[in-house]
Design a protein around this motif. Structure first.
Motif, mmCIF file in Angstrom:
data_model
loop_
_atom_site.group_PDB
_atom_site.id
_atom_site.type_symbol
_atom_site.label_atom_id
_atom_site.label_comp_id
_atom_site.label_asym_id
_atom_site.label_seq_id
_atom_site.Cartn_x
_atom_site.Cartn_y
_atom_site.Cartn_z
ATOM 1 N N UNK A 186 0.827 -1.212 0.000
ATOM 2 C CA UNK A 186 0.000 0.000 0.000
ATOM 3 C C UNK A 186 0.858 1.258 0.000
ATOM 4 N N UNK A 187 2.003 1.210 0.672
ATOM 5 C CA UNK A 187 2.890 2.370 0.731
ATOM 6 C C UNK A 187 3.456 2.724 -0.644
ATOM 7 N N UNK A 188 3.418 1.799 -1.582
ATOM 8 C CA UNK A 188 3.820 2.117 -2.953
ATOM 9 C C UNK A 188 2.831 3.079 -3.607
ATOM 10 N N UNK A 189 1.593 3.115 -3.096
ATOM 11 C CA UNK A 189 0.546 3.941 -3.687
ATOM 12 C C UNK A 189 0.207 5.156 -2.831
ATOM 13 N N UNK A 190 0.175 4.980 -1.514
ATOM 14 C CA UNK A 190 -0.208 6.057 -0.605
ATOM 15 C C UNK A 190 0.693 6.004 0.615
ATOM 16 N N UNK A 191 1.269 7.160 0.965
ATOM 17 C CA UNK A 191 2.071 7.234 2.188
ATOM 18 C C UNK A 191 1.578 8.413 3.016
ATOM 19 N N UNK A 192 1.239 8.146 4.236
ATOM 20 C CA UNK A 192 0.802 9.204 5.145
ATOM 21 C C UNK A 192 -0.575 9.755 4.848
ATOM 22 N N UNK A 193 -1.352 9.069 4.049
ATOM 23 C CA UNK A 193 -2.698 9.535 3.710
ATOM 24 C C UNK A 193 -3.759 8.597 4.254
ATOM 25 N N UNK A 194 -4.982 8.914 3.945
ATOM 26 C CA UNK A 194 -6.113 8.095 4.371
ATOM 27 C C UNK A 194 -6.654 7.328 3.178
ATOM 28 N N UNK A 195 -7.021 6.090 3.420
ATOM 29 C CA UNK A 195 -7.656 5.261 2.395
ATOM 30 C C UNK A 195 -8.987 4.782 2.960
ATOM 31 N N UNK A 196 -10.039 4.983 2.196
ATOM 32 C CA UNK A 196 -11.351 4.475 2.584
ATOM 33 C C UNK A 196 -11.531 3.104 1.955
ATOM 34 N N UNK A 197 -11.851 2.126 2.771
ATOM 35 C CA UNK A 197 -12.104 0.773 2.274
ATOM 36 C C UNK A 197 -13.602 0.518 2.419
ATOM 37 N N UNK A 198 -14.334 0.490 1.294
ATOM 38 C CA UNK A 198 -15.789 0.330 1.385
ATOM 39 C C UNK A 198 -16.181 -1.070 1.815
#
Length: 87
Positions: free
Chosen positions: A18-30
């Motif tokens: 996941x860190x390859x795509x987003x670092x230090x952000x929020x991800x919503x998992x529906x």
């Protein structure tokens, strides 16, 4: 909605991916589509509205005017008519 630290709930390999795509952000998992609840089901409000609407229909069938129902339930004339005439 409660935020969770990914490192506390996901395996390390998945966190690294996941860190390859987003670092230090929020991800919503529906939630999965099969597990989703319709509006108002979790809180019970949908059932409350259904009971209120059934009561409005009963009172109308027993002779209470639409105008009285709008006052009693603090609803618009249009809304009461829609409740009464729905199939």
């Amino acid at each position: 909605m409660k935020y969770l630290n990914a490192t506390s709930v996901l395996p390390d390999t998945l966190v690294k991916e996941l860190q390859n795509y987003v670092q230090g952000g929020y991800i919503y998992i529906p939630i999965e589509q099969e597990q989703q609840k319709r509006w108002g089901e979790a809180s019970g409000y949908r059932q409350e509205l259904e009971q209120r609407n059934q009561q409005i229909k009963r009172e109308y069938r027993n002779g209470v005017s639409i105008e009285c129902l709008t006052e009693k339930y603090c609803l618009s004339l249009y809304t009461v008519r829609k409740i009464i005439y729905q199939k």
